[in-house]
Design an enzyme around this catalytic site. Structure first.
Site, PDB file in Angstrom:
ATOM      1  CG  HIS A 263      -2.290  -1.261   1.177  1.00 62.27           C
ATOM      2  ND1 HIS A 263      -3.332  -0.689   1.158  1.00 62.27           N
ATOM      3  CD2 HIS A 263      -2.313  -1.957   0.928  1.00 62.27           C
ATOM      4  CE1 HIS A 263      -4.078  -1.741   0.727  1.00 62.27           C
ATOM      5  NE2 HIS A 263      -3.033  -2.310   1.152  1.00 62.27           N
TER       6      HIS A 263
ATOM      7  CG  ASP B 236       0.495   9.436   0.820  1.00 63.45           C
ATOM      8  OD1 ASP B 236       0.481   8.210   1.488  1.00 63.45           O
ATOM      9  OD2 ASP B 236      -0.508  10.580   1.358  1.00 63.45           O
TER      10      ASP B 236
END
Length: 464
Positions: A157, A365
């Site tokens: 992720h 991110d």
């Protein structure tokens, strides 16, 4: 039809406990389990003095949630240690914060072995297994050692860093080798996939097979990008419902006619919140016409506060808040509101809808779902403007946001000024393109795309 088994560090809140913390991703995975039937296994969040291997199982509709506790030692070495003081900063390009402690690695592998042993008796021969995130990279290897031959997928992720950063880990080759226990490894973006392939080219003797897989360490592996989405319909619906409207009314009343800039993050050094505060202060300095006409709300829910870097960051943000407010506030205007608490999605949807601008400026991110949630929550007749870091995975899917470099303070200040003065027609055009993308590439599409590819992959035998 095969059952789906999800293995992750944490599980969604169990029945009888608050579900405010269960986000869109947890809801999407739960939806997959309701469709396929199956099991979700993970840590229950409890820390005990000694390690127990007792598994607690609770029925959640059509699937089971199985959990295990962690001992103090395992929690410190696996979770606070290797996962969050080694892998997390490394994958977010913060080698200055990485703790290269061998005991952390030992604890990390010990807990992954514990997870595999605990879940193994619960598995059926035709189960499809989906392991999640950086906490559990070696879990596939441990499951293979226990004799599992069925298809196992893994989704990473967070960002995968450049190969020379990965190589700073003392046991980097063993970590990457562990990924070859899976049949399919998914990353958030093509950039992450390329970074992984760069490592494979530089550090291993892997070859590409005729089937388009990577062959190395005695196994074949498929690798692809699967950008995580959100439940856009649900967010849009929440934003228009009564509870969200109450938050909107409360927010609007508190603003006294001023406009709102919003930031929503976990309290984490990767989110660039300190630079965001500084840029907002510069906006008020260089564009005095916005003083007393705009306020900024930063929601930063605490996380990993046992780790020293997070404690330091919290103190830094409190100082920056005081500096901005001390310099520009008036008795009837607080320029910067900084809140350390989490809010349910129903409240966040209303706050997003209240804001004329969202400032999403991570330094690195994997995806950043706040950017997508902000878009989904907007009023189509009067949408706000999304300012988005180029270093968020979401930027690849959202080019009609105002894309900025968070390291360039002037570009952030100029984007804020542009957003605050953007005409309605341009705001609507940008929002329509963004909303179409967020709706099309939603969390259901992400889930089904990954599972379809995993189901169609051929399970390769365990390494001898």
């Amino acid at each position: 039809m095969s059952r789906l088994v999800i293995i992750s560090n944490r599980v969604p809140p169990l029945r009888g406990r608050t579900r405010a913390a269960a986000g869109g991703l947890a809801a999407a995975l739960s939806a997959a389990l309701r469709t396929h039937g199956g099991l979700w296994f993970g840590w229950n969040g409890e820390v005990t003095e000694t390690q127990s291997e007792t598994v607690s199982i609770q029925r959640e509709g059509s699937y089971d949630i199985a959990t295990i506790s962690l001992s103090t030692e395992n929690h410190e070495e696996y979770y606070n240690g290797f996962a969050n003081r080694t892998l997390w900063p490394l994958c977010h390009y913060r080698t200055d914060l990485v703790a290269y402690d061998r005991s952390f690695g030992v604890g990390y592998h010990r807990v992954n072995s514990l997870f595999a042993r605990a879940v193994r008796p619960l598995l059926k021969p035709d189960d499809i297994i989906w392991v999640h995130d950086y906490h559990l990279i070696p879990c596939g290897t441990e499951l293979r050692r226990l004799g599992l031959t069925q298809r196992i997928g893994f989704f990473f992720h967070i960002p995968w860093p450049p190969y020379d950063l990965v190589a700073t880990l003392p046991e980097h080759r063993e970590l990457v080798r562990a990924l070859f226990a899976y049949d399919l490894v998914g990353f958030q973006t093509k950039h992450d996939v390329q970074a992984f392939l760069d490592y494979i080219v530089e550090e291993t003797d892997a070859v590409h097979t005729s089937a388009g897989k990577l062959s190395c360490f005695g196994r074949s592996l498929s690798v692809a990008a699967y950008p995580v989405g959100i439940d856009a319909k649900t967010i849009a619906s929440l934003a228009a419902q009564g509870e969200a409207k109450r938050h909107v009314a409360r927010m609007v009343e508190s603003l006294s006619g001023r406009r709102l800039i919003i930031g929503v993050d976990r309290l984490d050094y990767s989110k660039g919140i300190d630079r965001r505060f500084s840029a907002y202060g510069k906006l008020l300095e260089r564009y005095p016409e916005h003083r007393a006409k705009v306020s900024m709300l930063q929601i930063a829910s605490p996380s990993r506060m046992e780790v020293a870097a997070y404690q330091t960051m919290r103190r830094q943000l409190e100082r920056l808040t005081g500096r901005v407010n001390g310099q520009y506030a008036d008795y009837d205007w607080v320029p910067l509101r900084y809140v350390n608490r989490a809010y349910p999605h129903s409240a966040l949807a209303g706050l997003y809808r209240s804001a004329c601008t969202a400032l999403v400026t991570p330094l690195r991110d994997g995806m950043n779902l706040v950017a997508k949630e902000y878009v989904a929550a907007q009023n189509p007749q009067d949408p706000g403007v999304l300012i988005l870091s180029r270093f968020a995975g979401a930027a690849y899917q959202m080019p009609r946001a105002l894309i900025i470099n968070p390291y360039d303070e002037q570009s952030v200040v100029e984007a804020l000024a542009r957003a605050l003065s953007m005409p309605l027609a341009e705001r609507q055009e940008r929002w329509e393109v963004l909303m179409a993308s967020v709706s099309r590439e939603d969390v259901d599409a992400w889930r089904e795309h990954f599972l379809m590819d995993l189901q169609s992959s051929s399970a390769t035998p365990p390494e001898e």
